[in-house]
Design an enzyme around this catalytic site. Structure first.
Site, short mmCIF file in Angstrom:
data_model
loop_
_atom_site.label_atom_id
_atom_site.label_comp_id
_atom_site.label_asym_id
_atom_site.label_seq_id
_atom_site.Cartn_x
_atom_site.Cartn_y
_atom_site.Cartn_z
N TYR A 101 -0.74 -18.55 21.37
CA TYR A 101 -1.90 -19.05 20.63
C TYR A 101 -2.04 -20.57 20.74
O TYR A 101 -2.99 -21.13 20.20
CB TYR A 101 -1.78 -18.67 19.15
CG TYR A 101 -2.08 -17.23 18.90
CD1 TYR A 101 -1.19 -16.26 19.33
CD2 TYR A 101 -3.26 -16.82 18.29
CE1 TYR A 101 -1.45 -14.92 19.13
CE2 TYR A 101 -3.53 -15.48 18.10
CZ TYR A 101 -2.62 -14.54 18.52
OH TYR A 101 -2.89 -13.21 18.34
N LYS A 157 11.01 -10.05 21.14
CA LYS A 157 11.05 -9.39 22.46
C LYS A 157 12.01 -10.21 23.33
O LYS A 157 11.73 -10.56 24.48
CB LYS A 157 9.61 -9.37 23.00
CG LYS A 157 9.34 -8.43 24.11
CD LYS A 157 9.29 -6.98 23.73
CE LYS A 157 9.19 -6.19 25.01
NZ LYS A 157 9.85 -4.93 25.05
N ASP A 201 8.85 -3.54 20.33
CA ASP A 201 8.30 -2.21 20.62
C ASP A 201 9.01 -1.13 19.80
O ASP A 201 8.38 -0.19 19.33
CB ASP A 201 8.34 -1.90 22.13
CG ASP A 201 9.61 -2.39 22.79
OD1 ASP A 201 9.67 -3.57 23.13
OD2 ASP A 201 10.53 -1.60 22.93
N ASP A 213 0.59 -10.61 15.14
CA ASP A 213 -0.80 -10.19 15.17
C ASP A 213 -0.88 -8.68 15.38
O ASP A 213 -1.53 -7.95 14.63
CB ASP A 213 -1.50 -10.94 16.33
CG ASP A 213 -3.01 -10.86 16.23
OD1 ASP A 213 -3.52 -10.28 15.26
OD2 ASP A 213 -3.68 -11.39 17.14
#
Ligand code: NAP
Length: 420
Positions: free
Chosen positions: A149, A219, A285, A309
């Site tokens: 972002y 991640k 995930d 998000d």
């Protein structure tokens, strides 16, 4: 007389008649804001019998600002939000694939609102995508100022993209780009400082609200020096500064290695019985699966911008959709906070008095809690839950419920007030 909220020594001072700036928002913004303002005012009046009252101050941003001033985000709006500390907003339009930068992102950056706080819980009776939705009750802290972002992007064929690719070739990393001739390039900065201040807010929240765990969602298995370091820095911070209040999975792993898994399990059980907060981590995930399958294992979540998000909308959908999901953007150090509807402007419903105003109403609840006006906050939350439980709802819920009464956006607001 109405006056500004002030902030000093990490403490907000709110008079009985505070001035609160609001941005109505684009698209469905006016519909949901009108309903929300009425509900918030009625709850304050009802709870404090007229001794407290909010003085609303409209500030311009988005399409309304552009039509009136020729600017999407006038500097006066930023000045007022800065000097009044607490504000609330509806959704704002953002073009995709070009055009101006997201106004939401700009507001967060300008005021350095580094923590996006998204509580996710089920309201009794709400149509939910998962079995046993009452098991969902967590608060997600999303880092708001870094990650992809940051807006550092170069389109394919631009000088910027070519120069970055040249630099990567010099560094011996160029071969990692599969199609260098036709690549756009984006950059993902994650800092130690940014990671720690976000995580610290989540942990402080967990301590204040007697939560059981803080889960770092990352991640880091793929992005080792950005997301992986987010995990490393935040674990280290928890151990260095909250050693007497937390038990981390880093500690668990150390015990397991030195002794065995039974000793590690015993140490964690002992920490839990002492009321220590468990600091754990999960890969993003896997987390997306687990919030659907084992949601009660999660309590407070700390994660980076993009993960946050995706995760917050997905989690909200599990318990009723984004029409009902509130949010806040907060800088816990400067005291600035903007509460906001988390969905977009839903342009096809603009002006139809149709959509669910709960997201901005519940953002108002968060704002009242932040101001210390908890009685009014609790009143709204219970009355909103009662409206859903009585199946008197807007179209988004009505279409998923049997035997529900369809209400317009404004009627849903009135229904909440009638439940006070
Ligand atoms: P959106 O406006 O959130 O709408 C997507 C769908 O979500 C709607 O069609 C509707 O579903 C449902 N929805 C949204 N708000 C609802 C509400 N209050 N009550 C009930 N259902 C609601 O997303 P979008 O169409 O992707 O984005 C539109 C614009 O909003 C874009 O310019 C985007 O950049 C902007 N945006 C702004 C913010 C923000 O200001 N914070 C956030 C996200 C997006 P159904 O069609 O199934 O009824």
């Amino acid at each position: 007389m109405a006056d500004k909220i002030t902030y000093k020594d990490e403490k907000l001072t709110v008079s009985n008649n505070p001035i609160i700036p609001f941005i109505e928002g684009d698209g469905i913004g006016p519909d949901i804001w009108n309903a929300a303002q009425k509900v918030i005012d009625a709850a304050v009046e009802h709870s404090y019998e007229g001794s407290k009252k909010i003085e609303w101050l409209e500030v311009l941003c988005g399409e309304k600002a552009f039509d009136k001033t020729g600017e999407w985000l006038p500097s006066e709006t930023l000045d007022i939000l800065r000097s009044h500390y607490v504000g609330i907003k509806g959704p704002l339009t953002t073009p995709v694939g070009g055009g101006m930068r997201s106004l939401n992102v700009t507001l967060r950056k300008e005021l350095d609102l580094y923590a996006c706080v998204r509580p996710v819980r089920w309201f009794r009776g709400a149509p939910a995508a998962i079995i046993d939705p009452y098991r969902v009750n967590f608060v997600l802290f999303r880092e708001n100022t870094e990650d992809v972002y940051s807006g550092i992007e170069f389109p394919k064929d631009s000088d910027g993209a070519k120069q970055v690719i040249d630099l990567l070739n010099e560094l011996g990393e160029g071969h990692k780009i599969r199609f260098p001739e036709s690549s756009s390039i984006g950059i993902k900065p994650i800092s130690k400082e940014g990671s720690i201040r976000l995580f610290d807010s989540a942990l402080q929240y967990a301590i204040k609200h007697n939560r059981k765990s803080v889960t770092i969602v990352h991640k880091g298995n793929i992005m080792k020096f950005t997301e992986g370091y987010f995990k490393k820095w935040t674990y280290e911070h928890a151990e260095a500064h909250y050693g007497d209040k937390v038990f981390t999975w880093m500690e668990y792993d150390r015990i397991k290695e030195e002794k065995d898994i039974h000793a590690a399990n015993a140490a964690q059980s002992e920490a839990e019985s002492e009321g220590k907060i468990i600091i754990k981590d999960v890969i993003a995930d896997a987390f997306l699966q687990q919030i659907l399958l084992r949601p009660d294992e999660y309590d407070v979540i700390a994660t980076m911008n993009l993960n946050g998000d995706y995760l917050s909308d997905s989690a909200a959908a599990a318990v009723g959709g984004i029409g009902i999901s509130p949010g806040a953007n907060i800088n816990y150090k400067s005291g600035h906070a903007i509460f906001e509807a988390t969905h977009g402007t839903a342009p096809k419903y603009a002006g139809l008095d149709k959509v669910n105003p709960s997201s901005v109403i519940l953002s108002g609840v968060m704002m009242l809690q932040h101001m210390g006006w908890t009685e009014a906050a609790t009143l709204i939350e219970r009355a909103l839950e009662m409206a859903i439980y009585n199946k008197r709802v807007t179209y988004d819920f009505e279409r998923l419920m049997h035997g529900a009464t369809l209400l317009k956006c404004s009627e849903f607001g009135d229904e909440i007030i009638s439940n006070f």
